[in-house]
Design an enzyme around this catalytic site. Structure first.
Site, PDB file in Angstrom:
ATOM      1  N   PHE A  56       1.013  -1.259  -0.119  1.00  0.00           N
ATOM      2  CA  PHE A  56       0.113   0.058  -0.171  1.00  0.00           C
ATOM      3  C   PHE A  56       0.775   1.179  -0.152  1.00  0.00           C
ATOM      4  O   PHE A  56       0.510   2.634  -0.324  1.00  0.00           O
ATOM      5  CB  PHE A  56      -0.693  -0.191   1.799  1.00  0.00           C
ATOM      6  CG  PHE A  56      -0.122   0.198   2.412  1.00  0.00           C
ATOM      7  CD1 PHE A  56       0.120   1.603   2.855  1.00  0.00           C
ATOM      8  CD2 PHE A  56       0.178  -0.329   3.381  1.00  0.00           C
ATOM      9  CE1 PHE A  56       0.525   2.308   4.273  1.00  0.00           C
ATOM     10  CE2 PHE A  56       0.625  -0.764   4.298  1.00  0.00           C
ATOM     11  CZ  PHE A  56       0.857   1.350   4.688  1.00  0.00           C
ATOM     12  N   ARG A  63      -5.373  -1.096  -0.758  1.00  0.00           N
ATOM     13  CA  ARG A  63      -5.696  -0.438   0.276  1.00  0.00           C
ATOM     14  C   ARG A  63      -5.903   0.822  -0.470  1.00  0.00           C
ATOM     15  O   ARG A  63      -6.273   1.976  -0.584  1.00  0.00           O
ATOM     16  CB  ARG A  63      -4.899  -0.213   1.965  1.00  0.00           C
ATOM     17  CG  ARG A  63      -5.233  -1.559   2.242  1.00  0.00           C
ATOM     18  CD  ARG A  63      -5.021  -1.549   3.109  1.00  0.00           C
ATOM     19  NE  ARG A  63      -3.255  -2.621   3.293  1.00  0.00           N
ATOM     20  CZ  ARG A  63      -2.613  -2.490   4.697  1.00  0.00           C
ATOM     21  NH1 ARG A  63      -2.471  -2.047   5.530  1.00  0.00           N
ATOM     22  NH2 ARG A  63      -1.262  -3.088   4.437  1.00  0.00           N
ATOM     23  N   CYS A 122       9.396   1.363   3.742  1.00  0.00           N
ATOM     24  CA  CYS A 122      10.119   0.452   3.995  1.00  0.00           C
ATOM     25  C   CYS A 122      12.153   0.939   4.378  1.00  0.00           C
ATOM     26  O   CYS A 122      12.653   0.231   4.792  1.00  0.00           O
ATOM     27  CB  CYS A 122      10.857  -0.503   2.888  1.00  0.00           C
ATOM     28  SG  CYS A 122      10.980  -0.095   1.783  1.00  0.00           S
TER      29      CYS A 122
HETATM   30  P1  NAD Z   1       1.910  -6.899   2.253  1.00  0.00           P
HETATM   31  O1  NAD Z   1       2.525  -7.936   3.354  1.00  0.00           O
HETATM   32  O2  NAD Z   1       0.556  -7.049   3.858  1.00  0.00           O
HETATM   33  O3  NAD Z   1       0.404  -6.768   1.468  1.00  0.00           O
HETATM   34  C1  NAD Z   1       1.365  -6.461   0.375  1.00  0.00           C
HETATM   35  C2  NAD Z   1       0.589  -6.750  -0.960  1.00  0.00           C
HETATM   36  O4  NAD Z   1       0.176  -8.622  -0.435  1.00  0.00           O
HETATM   37  C3  NAD Z   1      -1.050  -6.339  -0.854  1.00  0.00           C
HETATM   38  O5  NAD Z   1      -0.733  -7.200  -2.335  1.00  0.00           O
HETATM   39  C4  NAD Z   1      -1.648  -7.594   0.025  1.00  0.00           C
HETATM   40  O6  NAD Z   1      -2.608  -7.730  -0.664  1.00  0.00           O
HETATM   41  C5  NAD Z   1      -0.976  -8.606  -0.891  1.00  0.00           C
HETATM   42  N1  NAD Z   1      -1.048  -9.909   0.430  1.00  0.00           N
HETATM   43  C6  NAD Z   1      -1.799  -9.215   2.035  1.00  0.00           C
HETATM   44  N2  NAD Z   1      -1.965 -10.597   2.579  1.00  0.00           N
HETATM   45  C7  NAD Z   1      -1.452 -11.822   1.537  1.00  0.00           C
HETATM   46  C8  NAD Z   1      -1.558 -12.674   2.066  1.00  0.00           C
HETATM   47  N3  NAD Z   1      -1.955 -13.497   3.144  1.00  0.00           N
HETATM   48  N4  NAD Z   1      -1.450 -13.966   1.004  1.00  0.00           N
HETATM   49  C9  NAD Z   1      -0.417 -13.059  -0.251  1.00  0.00           C
HETATM   50  N5  NAD Z   1      -0.960 -11.873  -1.107  1.00  0.00           N
HETATM   51  C10 NAD Z   1      -1.117 -11.131   0.495  1.00  0.00           C
HETATM   52  O7  NAD Z   1       2.539  -4.934   2.843  1.00  0.00           O
HETATM   53  P2  NAD Z   1       1.579  -3.644   3.164  1.00  0.00           P
HETATM   54  O8  NAD Z   1       1.044  -3.409   4.771  1.00  0.00           O
HETATM   55  O9  NAD Z   1       0.491  -3.355   1.784  1.00  0.00           O
HETATM   56  O10 NAD Z   1       2.927  -2.722   3.224  1.00  0.00           O
HETATM   57  C11 NAD Z   1       3.645  -2.845   4.311  1.00  0.00           C
HETATM   58  C12 NAD Z   1       5.356  -3.847   4.279  1.00  0.00           C
HETATM   59  O11 NAD Z   1       5.747  -3.349   2.383  1.00  0.00           O
HETATM   60  C13 NAD Z   1       6.120  -3.132   5.332  1.00  0.00           C
HETATM   61  O12 NAD Z   1       6.124  -4.197   5.635  1.00  0.00           O
HETATM   62  C14 NAD Z   1       7.383  -2.070   4.091  1.00  0.00           C
HETATM   63  O13 NAD Z   1       8.370  -2.580   4.823  1.00  0.00           O
HETATM   64  C15 NAD Z   1       7.467  -3.060   3.140  1.00  0.00           C
HETATM   65  N6  NAD Z   1       7.317  -2.100   1.863  1.00  0.00           N
HETATM   66  C16 NAD Z   1       8.796  -2.888   1.466  1.00  0.00           C
HETATM   67  C17 NAD Z   1       9.834  -2.730   0.995  1.00  0.00           C
HETATM   68  C18 NAD Z   1      10.976  -2.949   0.180  1.00  0.00           C
HETATM   69  O14 NAD Z   1      11.068  -2.431  -1.355  1.00  0.00           O
HETATM   70  N7  NAD Z   1      11.287  -3.854   0.769  1.00  0.00           N
HETATM   71  C19 NAD Z   1       9.102  -1.316  -0.307  1.00  0.00           C
HETATM   72  C20 NAD Z   1       7.662  -1.065   0.523  1.00  0.00           C
HETATM   73  C21 NAD Z   1       7.009  -1.792   1.393  1.00  0.00           C
END
Ligand code: NAD
Length: 505
Positions: free
Chosen positions: A155, A183, A287
């Site tokens: 998100f 979201r 992140c």
């Molecule tokens: P999230 O893991 O909840 O969701 C990411 C994606 O996964 C979304 O598209 C979501 O629909 C999908 N998803 C969620 N639950 C799932 C499941 N059980 N099975 C399959 N798919 C599922 O993450 P978020 O809250 O949207 O984003 C924040 C997180 O992302 C933080 O942990 C942040 O550190 C990380 N992030 C990492 C980077 C990086 O480059 N390392 C960059 C941006 C964000």
């Protein structure tokens, strides 16, 4: 709180160049600044995702054979369209994520840089050629597109992280199915419309909104050859394991807990202002945010805490679309509750809460998910505010005696995304950057997010897979190497049957 459903807009999918509805399952999309919702997002069924994959599969042969320069030119046109529509894109980001407009513009600008890099990518698709590897034999390696690739995004950067993925994937000759966060879906859908306008043929980029059902369909469908994921670590690990078990190439970027270290010789004013932006910018929902700072020596620690306290007192919290504000709301009510619970847990564990943002109220926006900046001193390893990713405006100060002690803490932590050292000592800086077990390192640079012509990725449990995101690594991720060895029989080099392994002896 939700509005009356009769005025509700439903956000569907973008498949084969058209908006497609699939409204069996939907969920509300909230404006975090108000807590209200007048939009719902469709959660794609497996059938809808399969339709998107089929569209991408059908578009692949012609797109793969389109000259790379023509594919790249679509990105040049897209760059202009993104610039021309910047205001609208940023408004869409802010309305669903909550970040302030200037920050949304920063996100878009970094995203556009990836599109710009993709517009030069044919240079990186050139193969490797060797003449006369044997008698009258030439050999070369070329980098062929994989087929259908998929992207799953978080998100917090609905535009930038999407643009990390598909522009390079499609310039490499692949077609793509993108699954944004449920979201923050609107800005990503709009990018797909702009890509079509820029000349990307229907089916080359498809967007499906959805949840686990959509993701699991992408992970198990044999037509999908590669999956790029960015999100939290538990899901990244699941995506990596499941995608790999289905024989796909997978890169899964996960969560983070980034440390800054402030040395006693640092320019403290510079460090404090850098930390303010890195800890509280985007409400800490990055992140690469800095949620922990290790100050070396009590003098540095006292100065950092005093400087941050002063900086926080001047910060303005409110809706992201009001330019006077420095920090907007958190993304959703449950996330707000989760971050607040971390602050409660920090207090209960004995960390000293120097600034408490939990009581913040924004006049006229009482339903918004606002949490003011929080600052802890005396944070210790083992506390949940030290161990876990909070993803909110919460900064903890740890007091240490030496750089070695600080580095041991960083290396022992499960994440290894980014880190930063503030110092005037070149020797310490070199030692730190050379030895620290973290993928992206800043020296007096708090958010060392690599530019588009490098690649982005953390170490340890911040990335599952080998190749980093965007930049040169993305050419390797989105292509497979084929090596061709060729001889055209000619009079001078004819030979009889040879039963030994070919060599140049
Ligand atoms: P999230 O893991 O909840 O969701 C990411 C994606 O996964 C979304 O598209 C979501 O629909 C999908 N998803 C969620 N639950 C799932 C499941 N059980 N099975 C399959 N798919 C599922 O993450 P978020 O809250 O949207 O984003 C924040 C997180 O992302 C933080 O942990 C942040 O550190 C990380 N992030 C990492 C980077 C990086 O480059 N390392 C960059 C941006 C964000």
């Amino acid at each position: 709180m939700e509005h009356d459903r009769s005025n509700t807009q439903i956000l569907g999918h973008f498949i084969d160049g058209k908006h497609v509805a699939d409204n069996e399952r939907t969920q509300p999309v909230f404006d975090p600044a108000t807590g209200l919702s007048n939009k719902r997002v469709s959660l794609a069924s497996a059938t809808t995702v399969e339709q998107a994959i089929a569209s991408a599969q059908a578009a692949f042969p012609a797109w793969r054979n389109t000259p790379p320069l023509k594919r790249a030119r679509v990105m040049s046109k897209l760059k202009s369209l993104l610039e021309a529509n910047a205001e609208k894109i940023c408004a869409l980001i802010t309305a669903e994520h909550g970040k302030v407009t200037a920050d949304a513009m920063g996100e878009l600008t970094r995203g556009i840089e990836n599109v710009e890099f993709a517009s030069y990518a044919p240079q990186l698709l050139k193969g490797e050629h060797s003449k006369n590897v044997g008698p009258a034999i030439d050999s070369w390696s070329e980098f062929q597109a994989l087929g259908v690739a998929a992207g799953i995004t978080p998100f917090n950067f609905p535009v930038m992280v999407s643009l990390w993925m598909w522009p390079m994937a499609v310039v490499c000759g692949n077609t793509f199915v993108l699954k944004p966060s449920e979201r923050t879906p609107s800005s990503t859908l709009f990018l797909a419309e702009l890509a079509l306008e820029a000349g990307l043929p229907p089916g080359v980029l498809n967007v499906v909104n959805g949840d686990k059902e959509a993701v699991d369909t992408l992970l198990s469908d044999s037509r999908v050859k590669a999956v790029s994921f960015v999100g939290s670590t538990s899901i990244a690990e699941y995506i990596y394991a499941t995608g790999c078990s289905h024989g796909k190439r997978v890169q899964a970027l996960g969560g983070a807990k980034n440390f800054a270290v402030v040395m006693p010789d640092a320019d403290i004013n510079n460090a404090v202002s850098a930390l303010m932006g890195a800890a509280y910018g985007s409400c800490g929902e990055r992140c690469m945010a800095i949620p922990l700072v290790v100050a070396i020596g009590d003098e540095a620690a006292d100065a950092v805490v005093a400087g941050l306290k002063e900086g926080i007192a001047k910060m303005k919290v409110g809706p992201g679309n009001d330019d006077r504000n420095d920090m907007g709301p958190l993304v959703t009510k449950p996330h707000f509750e989760k971050v607040k619970a971390f602050v409660d847990a920090g207090v209960a564990a004995g960390a000293k809460l120097v600034v408490d943002g939990r009581g913040v109220k924004v006049d006229g926006h009482e339903g918004g998910y606002y949490l003011g900046a929080c600052l802890f001193d005396d944070v210790k390893p083992g506390m949940s505010i030290y161990q876990e990713e909070i993803f909110g405006p919460v900064l903890g100060v740890i007091r240490a005696k030496t750089l070695t002690e600080a580095m041991a803490m960083i290396d022992a932590h499960e994440y290894g995304n980014g880190t930063c050292l503030f110092t005037r000592d070149g020797e310490a800086a070199r030692f730190f950057s050379d030895n620290i077990q973290v993928g992206m390192v800043g020296i007096n640079v708090p958010l060392p997010v690599p530019v588009a012509y490098h690649s982005f990725g953390g170490w340890k449990r911040s990335l599952f897979g080998d190749l980093h995101a965007y930049g040169p690594d993305s050419v390797r991720f989105y292509t497979k190497r084929k090596t061709i060895t060729q001889r055209w029989p000619s009079a001078g080099v004819r030979e009889g049957a040879v039963f030994s392994f070919p060599t140049n002896r």
